[in-house]
Motif scaffolding. Structure first.
Motif, PDB file in Angstrom:
ATOM      1  N   ARG A  74      67.304-120.195  28.427  1.00 25.80           N
ATOM      2  CA  ARG A  74      67.296-118.898  28.399  1.00 25.80           C
ATOM      3  C   ARG A  74      66.792-118.239  27.166  1.00 25.80           C
ATOM      4  O   ARG A  74      66.117-117.182  27.108  1.00 25.80           O
ATOM      5  CB  ARG A  74      67.937-118.276  29.431  1.00 25.80           C
ATOM      6  N   HIS A  75      67.834-118.863  26.211  1.00 29.24           N
ATOM      7  CA  HIS A  75      67.710-117.922  25.003  1.00 29.24           C
ATOM      8  C   HIS A  75      66.746-118.419  23.836  1.00 29.24           C
ATOM      9  O   HIS A  75      66.796-117.860  22.687  1.00 29.24           O
ATOM     10  CB  HIS A  75      69.248-118.095  24.301  1.00 29.24           C
ATOM     11  N   ASP A  99      70.157-125.198  29.676  1.00 28.32           N
ATOM     12  CA  ASP A  99      69.989-123.717  29.550  1.00 28.32           C
ATOM     13  C   ASP A  99      68.885-123.390  28.447  1.00 28.32           C
ATOM     14  O   ASP A  99      69.287-123.113  27.219  1.00 28.32           O
ATOM     15  CB  ASP A  99      71.222-122.810  29.596  1.00 28.32           C
ATOM     16  N   ASN A 157      66.883-125.470  33.063  1.00 32.90           N
ATOM     17  CA  ASN A 157      66.619-124.080  33.603  1.00 32.90           C
ATOM     18  C   ASN A 157      65.975-123.515  32.622  1.00 32.90           C
ATOM     19  O   ASN A 157      66.303-123.478  31.356  1.00 32.90           O
ATOM     20  CB  ASN A 157      68.109-123.270  33.600  1.00 32.90           C
ATOM     21  N   GLU A 158      64.683-122.886  32.843  1.00 33.06           N
ATOM     22  CA  GLU A 158      63.815-122.032  32.078  1.00 33.06           C
ATOM     23  C   GLU A 158      63.157-122.997  31.015  1.00 33.06           C
ATOM     24  O   GLU A 158      62.920-122.530  29.886  1.00 33.06           O
ATOM     25  CB  GLU A 158      64.416-120.771  31.537  1.00 33.06           C
TER      26      GLU A 158
END
Length: 537
Positions: free
Chosen positions: A485-486, A483, A515-516
């Motif tokens: 995203r952050h 992930d 993801n992203e």
């Protein structure tokens, strides 16, 4: 009151402030006097050149400074550079041209606002600089307090130029050859300073208004003269070995015999420009670091202007070079003496410069009776205030990321010199910050065969080893979700490593999803393209 630079006028200062500034100015003068002479000796320059630099540092730089409390004068940190430069350029008069050119360069740095770079030095390094200098002051003054005055006042490098000793061996020899007279003078002076400060701290006006430093000097002279009359074996004499030594000028003496003037014929030699650039760089660095330190010590927590300080230093060095003085910087020892002496405004700095001028013009024969032992007591107190044991405990409690660069800066300053210690602490501090930040950039959360790799902040190449290890530890049958995203930024190397692992995951039977990750890479590239379009670069 804010520091607003060269257009400050004396009218903005209140007479009530002079109650603090006058005693502080006297204290700084008494500390600065032997330091100016010592730095000149250590530099292989005429004694008078150190006094000229001290006077200009007080009167010229003090009036133009970007700080209310910073005190400028000849700096011990430049002594080796000055000595080598005088030799390489062939004469002190030629070296003075390099001082003038260095001042011009500093003036330019101030005008283009280069002072802002002083904020790049870590806070832990600034604290380490203050504590390190405090320890060095105490170590270097112990021999003077014991009556061994072989080393120059103001020489703060570990290896001593004056006698080939180092800080540790000098203390050992001082203990072996200790003078009872010097010990008694320094001990009584210390006791008086401690008693006076405690009495002033209780709010007693008599002790607050009368400078203890002046009394210590009077007491030191008086005790030494009593030794001469009643205890000749303890008498320190009135010679160069144990006394302050100011050049005494005779009435009607030719000005050319007092001042050295620059030899501008050296401008034809390229070497003078190299020397000037070196002096400007080192002097500016010392000045900016000391400015940060003085703001930290300022009880009123005022913020000084580094750009204005560089302008003031530039004008000061131009003036010093024209009048035969050494290079000038803002210096920690005199600034600390000013702050701990109760100084509130630049009046104390300017007063110390005026007193140096008066001393040179009128009081040389009087001040040459002042024992270095009583001045050592003054500096021992300043050193202790800079390096109180409680500071070590306080910084240790801030965490290792603060304590490690702090203690390395202290050790570097004590066992090498100021600039090496600061450079060591800064490099280690930056590396430590980079390392600690790289340890918290992502988390691996496992629930059975389900694995979440959560990128928590910007991902730079320093995170590659830990991330690579995390990917290597994945097992056959794992379902992995990465992930991004952050993370606002993901380094190209990190993106490549994550995408390259997709092929490895298939061969190992690992379900792998990103993801992203590519989105962050595209956004970074888009920002770069936009910047290129705007700037044309």
């Amino acid at each position: 009151m804010n520091s607003t630079g060269p257009f400050n006028t004396l009218r903005q200062y209140q007479p009530a402030q002079f109650r603090h500034d006058i005693p502080a100015g006297i204290s700084v003068f008494l500390v600065a006097l032997p330091l100016c002479l010592g730095v000149a000796l250590a530099s292989g320059a005429p004694l008078f050149s150190g006094l000229v630099a001290g006077i200009i540092g007080g009167l010229v730089v003090g009036s133009l400074s970007g700080s209310e409390l910073s005190v400028s004068g000849p700096a011990a940190g430049l002594a080796v550079i000055v000595a080598e430069s005088i030799t390489s350029l062939g004469s002190f008069e030629a070296f003075l041209v390099a001082v003038i050119l260095a001042g011009v360069l500093q003036l330019g740095l101030g005008l283009i606002k280069a002072g802002r770079f002083s904020s790049l030095f870590p806070d832990s390094v600034i604290k380490g600089m203050l504590v390190g200098i405090g320890i060095v002051i105490m170590l270097k003054q112990i021999p003077h307090a014991l009556g061994r005055d072989n080393d120059y006042e103001g020489e703060y490098e570990f290896s001593q130029l004056a006698d080939g000793e180092n800080t540790v061996s000098e203390i050992y020899r001082a203990v072996v050859t200790a003078s009872p007279g010097a010990i008694l003078i320094s001990v009584i002076s210390l006791m008086l300073l401690i008693f006076w400060e405690r009495a002033a701290g209780r709010g007693l006006n008599f002790f607050k208004n009368l400078p203890a430093a002046l009394l210590v000097v009077v007491l030191g002279v008086g005790i030494n003269q009593l030794f001469r009359l009643y205890y000749p074996d303890w008498y320190l004499g009135d010679n160069n070995e144990h006394m302050v030594r100011i050049p005494v000028f005779k009435a009607g003496q030719n000005v050319s015999a007092i001042f050295d003037f620059p030899d501008f014929s050296i401008l034809k030699k390229p070497a003078v420009y190299t020397v000037a650039a070196t002096i400007a760089l080192v002097a500016s660095l010392e000045t900016l670091l000391n400015l940060e330190a003085s703001d930290r010590l300022d009880p009123l927590k005022r913020q000084s202007s580094p750009d204005q300080e560089l302008i003031a230093q530039g004008i000061g060095n131009i003036t010093s070079g024209l009048l035969g003085g050494l290079p000038i910087t803002s210096v920690v020892v005199r600034t600390s003496a000013n702050i701990f002496g109760g100084g509130k405004t630049r009046i104390s700095t300017m007063l110390h410069g005026l007193l140096l001028l008066v001393a040179v013009a009128l009081l040389g024969s009087v001040l040459n009776h002042v024992p270095l032992a009583c001045l050592a007591a003054l500096l021992l107190v300043v050193g202790y205030k800079l390096a109180k044991p409680s500071l070590f405990v306080s910084i240790y409690r801030d965490g290792l990321n603060q304590f490690v660069p702090f203690i390395l800066t202290v050790v570097g300053i004590v066992f090498t010199d100021l600039l090496v210690g600061i450079l060591l602490g800064t490099v280690i501090g930056i590396l430590y910050v980079l390392y600690t930040n790289s340890q918290a950039t992502f988390r691996v959360i496992r629930d059975g065969n389900r694995v979440l790799i959560k990128l928590q902040k910007d991902m730079y190449f320093l995170s590659k080893p830990r991330l690579k290890e995390a990917l290597r530890n994945l097992k056959r049958g794992d379902s992995v979700y990465v992930d991004g995203r952050h993370a606002n930024f993901i380094d190209h190397d990190i993106v490549n490593m994550l995408t390259d692992f997709e092929a490895i995951a298939r061969t190992q039977g690992i379900d792998y999803e990103l993801n992203e990750i590519f989105l962050k890479q595209r956004l970074t590239q888009n920002h770069a393209n936009l910047r290129e379009a705007i700037t044309g670069k």
